[in-house]
Motif scaffolding. Structure first.
Motif, PDB file in Angstrom:
ATOM      1  N   ALA A 126      -7.031   0.617   1.187  1.00 47.79           N
ATOM      2  CA  ALA A 126      -5.930   0.410   0.229  1.00 47.79           C
ATOM      3  C   ALA A 126      -5.809  -1.074  -0.106  1.00 47.79           C
ATOM      4  O   ALA A 126      -5.671  -1.452  -1.278  1.00 47.79           O
ATOM      5  CB  ALA A 126      -4.623   0.943   0.804  1.00 47.79           C
TER       6      ALA A 126
ATOM      7  N   LYS B   8       2.055   9.148  -8.033  1.00 47.62           N
ATOM      8  CA  LYS B   8       3.207   8.415  -7.513  1.00 47.62           C
ATOM      9  C   LYS B   8       3.778   7.401  -8.509  1.00 47.62           C
ATOM     10  O   LYS B   8       4.271   6.343  -8.131  1.00 47.62           O
ATOM     11  CB  LYS B   8       2.810   7.729  -6.202  1.00 47.62           C
TER      12      LYS B   8
ATOM     13  N   PRO C 130       0.849  -1.195   0.000  1.00 46.81           N
ATOM     14  CA  PRO C 130       0.000   0.000   0.000  1.00 46.81           C
ATOM     15  C   PRO C 130       0.885   1.246   0.000  1.00 46.81           C
ATOM     16  O   PRO C 130       1.624   1.491   0.950  1.00 46.81           O
ATOM     17  CB  PRO C 130      -0.782  -0.114   1.325  1.00 46.81           C
ATOM     18  N   VAL C 131       0.823   1.996  -1.098  1.00 47.82           N
ATOM     19  CA  VAL C 131       1.705   3.168  -1.232  1.00 47.82           C
ATOM     20  C   VAL C 131       0.935   4.402  -1.703  1.00 47.82           C
ATOM     21  O   VAL C 131       1.494   5.263  -2.380  1.00 47.82           O
ATOM     22  CB  VAL C 131       2.889   2.876  -2.196  1.00 47.82           C
ATOM     23  N   ALA C 132      -0.341   4.474  -1.327  1.00 45.83           N
ATOM     24  CA  ALA C 132      -1.154   5.584  -1.830  1.00 45.83           C
ATOM     25  C   ALA C 132      -1.334   6.706  -0.801  1.00 45.83           C
ATOM     26  O   ALA C 132      -2.042   7.671  -1.061  1.00 45.83           O
ATOM     27  CB  ALA C 132      -2.523   5.062  -2.268  1.00 45.83           C
ATOM     28  N   GLY C 133      -0.673   6.587   0.351  1.00 49.09           N
ATOM     29  CA  GLY C 133      -0.845   7.599   1.408  1.00 49.09           C
ATOM     30  C   GLY C 133      -0.243   8.941   1.007  1.00 49.09           C
ATOM     31  O   GLY C 133       0.488   9.050   0.014  1.00 49.09           O
ATOM     32  N   LEU C 134      -0.542   9.961   1.792  1.00 46.40           N
ATOM     33  CA  LEU C 134      -0.102  11.314   1.451  1.00 46.40           C
ATOM     34  C   LEU C 134       1.272  11.655   2.040  1.00 46.40           C
ATOM     35  O   LEU C 134       1.884  12.642   1.642  1.00 46.40           O
ATOM     36  CB  LEU C 134      -1.131  12.338   1.959  1.00 46.40           C
ATOM     37  N   GLY C 135       1.730  10.877   2.995  1.00 50.74           N
ATOM     38  CA  GLY C 135       3.046  11.135   3.599  1.00 50.74           C
ATOM     39  C   GLY C 135       3.133  12.508   4.248  1.00 50.74           C
ATOM     40  O   GLY C 135       4.162  13.189   4.144  1.00 50.74           O
ATOM     41  N   THR C 136       2.081  12.907   4.944  1.00 54.28           N
ATOM     42  CA  THR C 136       2.027  14.282   5.476  1.00 54.28           C
ATOM     43  C   THR C 136       3.115  14.563   6.521  1.00 54.28           C
ATOM     44  O   THR C 136       3.546  15.694   6.660  1.00 54.28           O
ATOM     45  CB  THR C 136       0.652  14.589   6.106  1.00 54.28           C
TER      46      THR C 136
ATOM     47  N   GLU D  45       7.681   6.853  -0.123  1.00 49.37           N
ATOM     48  CA  GLU D  45       8.295   5.532  -0.276  1.00 49.37           C
ATOM     49  C   GLU D  45       9.552   5.577  -1.151  1.00 49.37           C
ATOM     50  O   GLU D  45      10.237   4.581  -1.313  1.00 49.37           O
ATOM     51  CB  GLU D  45       7.271   4.541  -0.863  1.00 49.37           C
TER      52      GLU D  45
ATOM     53  N   GLY E  96      -7.742   4.980   4.090  1.00 49.23           N
ATOM     54  CA  GLY E  96      -7.245   4.129   5.167  1.00 49.23           C
ATOM     55  C   GLY E  96      -6.580   2.879   4.616  1.00 49.23           C
ATOM     56  O   GLY E  96      -6.791   2.503   3.458  1.00 49.23           O
ATOM     57  N   LEU E  97      -5.772   2.230   5.481  1.00 47.21           N
ATOM     58  CA  LEU E  97      -5.011   1.049   5.053  1.00 47.21           C
ATOM     59  C   LEU E  97      -5.939  -0.084   4.600  1.00 47.21           C
ATOM     60  O   LEU E  97      -5.670  -0.764   3.607  1.00 47.21           O
ATOM     61  CB  LEU E  97      -4.104   0.598   6.210  1.00 47.21           C
TER      62      LEU E  97
ATOM     63  N   LEU F 272       4.059  -3.048   4.567  1.00 47.75           N
ATOM     64  CA  LEU F 272       4.033  -1.583   4.658  1.00 47.75           C
ATOM     65  C   LEU F 272       5.453  -1.067   4.436  1.00 47.75           C
ATOM     66  O   LEU F 272       6.369  -1.392   5.190  1.00 47.75           O
ATOM     67  CB  LEU F 272       3.522  -1.121   6.018  1.00 47.75           C
ATOM     68  N   PRO F 273       5.639  -0.239   3.399  1.00 50.74           N
ATOM     69  CA  PRO F 273       6.999   0.176   3.050  1.00 50.74           C
ATOM     70  C   PRO F 273       7.624   1.151   4.043  1.00 50.74           C
ATOM     71  O   PRO F 273       8.831   1.348   4.001  1.00 50.74           O
ATOM     72  CB  PRO F 273       6.846   0.852   1.697  1.00 50.74           C
TER      73      PRO F 273
HETATM   74  P1  UTP Z   1       0.787   5.802   6.920  1.00 50.53           P
HETATM   75  O1  UTP Z   1      -0.423   6.347   7.562  1.00 50.53           O
HETATM   76  O2  UTP Z   1       2.001   5.593   7.742  1.00 50.53           O
HETATM   77  O3  UTP Z   1       1.228   6.683   5.660  1.00 50.53           O
HETATM   78  O4  UTP Z   1       0.400   4.443   6.178  1.00 50.53           O
HETATM   79  P2  UTP Z   1       0.771   8.092   5.164  1.00 50.53           P
HETATM   80  O5  UTP Z   1      -0.683   8.300   5.395  1.00 50.53           O
HETATM   81  O6  UTP Z   1       1.266   8.215   3.765  1.00 50.53           O
HETATM   82  O7  UTP Z   1       1.682   9.060   6.050  1.00 50.53           O
HETATM   83  P3  UTP Z   1       1.346  10.280   7.013  1.00 50.53           P
HETATM   84  O8  UTP Z   1       0.770   9.678   8.254  1.00 50.53           O
HETATM   85  O9  UTP Z   1       0.395  11.193   6.274  1.00 50.53           O
HETATM   86  O10 UTP Z   1       2.686  10.908   7.217  1.00 50.53           O
HETATM   87  C1  UTP Z   1       1.271   3.329   6.015  1.00 50.53           C
HETATM   88  C2  UTP Z   1       1.355   2.911   4.546  1.00 50.53           C
HETATM   89  O11 UTP Z   1       0.052   2.711   4.025  1.00 50.53           O
HETATM   90  C3  UTP Z   1      -0.170   3.484   2.872  1.00 50.53           C
HETATM   91  C4  UTP Z   1       0.858   4.616   2.919  1.00 50.53           C
HETATM   92  O12 UTP Z   1       1.243   5.036   1.595  1.00 50.53           O
HETATM   93  C5  UTP Z   1       2.021   3.997   3.670  1.00 50.53           C
HETATM   94  O13 UTP Z   1       2.939   3.370   2.803  1.00 50.53           O
HETATM   95  N1  UTP Z   1      -1.563   3.971   2.868  1.00 50.53           N
HETATM   96  C6  UTP Z   1      -2.094   4.533   3.980  1.00 50.53           C
HETATM   97  C7  UTP Z   1      -2.312   3.854   1.715  1.00 50.53           C
HETATM   98  O14 UTP Z   1      -1.838   3.318   0.684  1.00 50.53           O
HETATM   99  N2  UTP Z   1      -3.591   4.327   1.714  1.00 50.53           N
HETATM  100  C8  UTP Z   1      -4.162   4.895   2.800  1.00 50.53           C
HETATM  101  O15 UTP Z   1      -5.345   5.301   2.714  1.00 50.53           O
HETATM  102  C9  UTP Z   1      -3.380   5.005   3.968  1.00 50.53           C
END
Ligand code: UTP
Length: 291
Positions: free
Chosen positions: A116, A63, A12-18, A30, A112-113, A133-134
């Motif tokens: 994803a 990404k 799962p690599v779609a998070g925003l990495g805030t 990632e 959310g995870l 989880l990367p």
């Molecule tokens: P995190 O919550 O640690 O990553 O999720 P995030 O949301 O990118 O980072 P912050 O909290 O905003 O800094 C762990 C992994 O799950 C992915 C993220 O890309 C990360 O690799 N993830 C998380 C998704 O793919 N989708 C989601 O909706 C949430």
């Protein structure tokens, strides 16, 4: 008894990495490097060590770099070959994923995870699969963490997650399991609690970003139920599987680094620098200067 093999891994690599903004405005979290490699390469290599044949990225349109990192670039390899750069070629080759073995799917909104993982449902099909989880990088002495999990899964089947012993005083930072029977380092899992206070925690064993799950988890994710933080949580779906299927956890050999936090990321880079024979002595000298 033989169990269906684990052939596919979901990343799962779609998070925003805030937590890493502004660094992650244009570059995916990632792709940040620990040691010589981006986070995503660490986990792809971990999966490969576990015998994974198909790599599924749940990503977002912004990404694409993540996928490109694993493209085979013949021009680059030809130039390095001509110049006799064998060491560089050896470093480059692990980034090659054979045609058709890297699949991507989009999670259009980071819900959310759990959501994803649900996005990978069609690509996974009805077979057991791994999730990695990367942002958790795990340094091990011999086999990768996922390889240790696959070994354990091949013995007992069912669902298997990676467990880590954490200080009892810090259980409120992690997902913690309620353990049942124990066989060496494999614990039966009777329940999961998100971030319990130390006095209420059922153990000091935390869930660590590596999972082998049966496809029935998708039946629970299908409901799109939201949990903590209004997100669709993987933990909630896993909790529902417990009791319907064998659910175990393995305390793995290795050290995990939470590279999703700035501090964990710095710690991981120091540890990988110290473990790199080319630069370890100099890294130690630099660290000494800051004492
Ligand atoms: P995190 O919550 O640690 O990553 O999720 P995030 O949301 O990118 O980072 P912050 O909290 O905003 O800094 C762990 C992994 O799950 C992915 C993220 O890309 C990360 O690799 N993830 C998380 C998704 O793919 N989708 C989601 O909706 C949430």
């Amino acid at each position: 008894m033989t169990f269906k093999p684990v052939r596919k891994a979901v990343f799962p690599v779609a998070g925003l990495g805030t937590r890493f903004l502004p660094a992650t405005k244009a570059i995916p979290k990632e792709m940040l490097t620990v040691g010589e490699k981006p986070l995503i390469q660490h986990v792809v290599e971990e999966a490969r060590d576990a015998g994974i044949e198909e790599f599924i990225f749940v990503t977002s349109p912004s990404k694409e770099t993540l996928k490109r990192h694993f493209d085979i670039i013949p021009e680059l390899e030809t130039v390095l070959e001509k110049r006799g750069k064998k060491e560089l070629l050896a470093k480059l080759r692990p980034t090659n994923i054979a045609a058709g073995k890297l699949k991507t799917t989009y999670q259009n909104e980071p819900l959310g995870l759990g959501h994803a993982v649900w996005c990978a449902k069609e690509l996974v099909g009805r077979e057991p699969f791994a999730i990695i989880l990367p942002d958790v990088v795990i340094a091990t002495k011999t086999k990768s963490c996922l390889a240790q999990m696959v070994d354990a899964y091949n013995k007992v089947g069912g669902n298997m997650i990676a467990l880590n012993e954490v200080p009892k005083s810090e259980t409120n930072k992690y997902g913690i399991i309620a353990p049942g029977n124990i066989d060496k380092n494999i614990y039966e899992i009777k329940g999961m609690v998100e971030k319990p206070k130390p006095e209420k925690a059922p153990s000091n064993l935390s869930i660590t970003g590596r999972y082998i799950l049966q496809p029935e988890v998708f039946d629970y994710l299908d409901t799109f139920e939201t949990g903590a933080g209004g997100e669709i949580q993987l933990t909630d779906a896993m909790a529902k599987l417990i009791g319907t299927q064998p659910f175990n956890g393995i305390v793995f050999e290795g050290k995990d680094y939470d590279c999703g936090s700035r501090l964990g990321f710095i710690e991981a880079n120091i540890a990988y620098g110290l473990a790199d024979p080319e630069i370890s002595d100099d890294v130690r000298k630099i660290l000494d200067k800051f004492r």
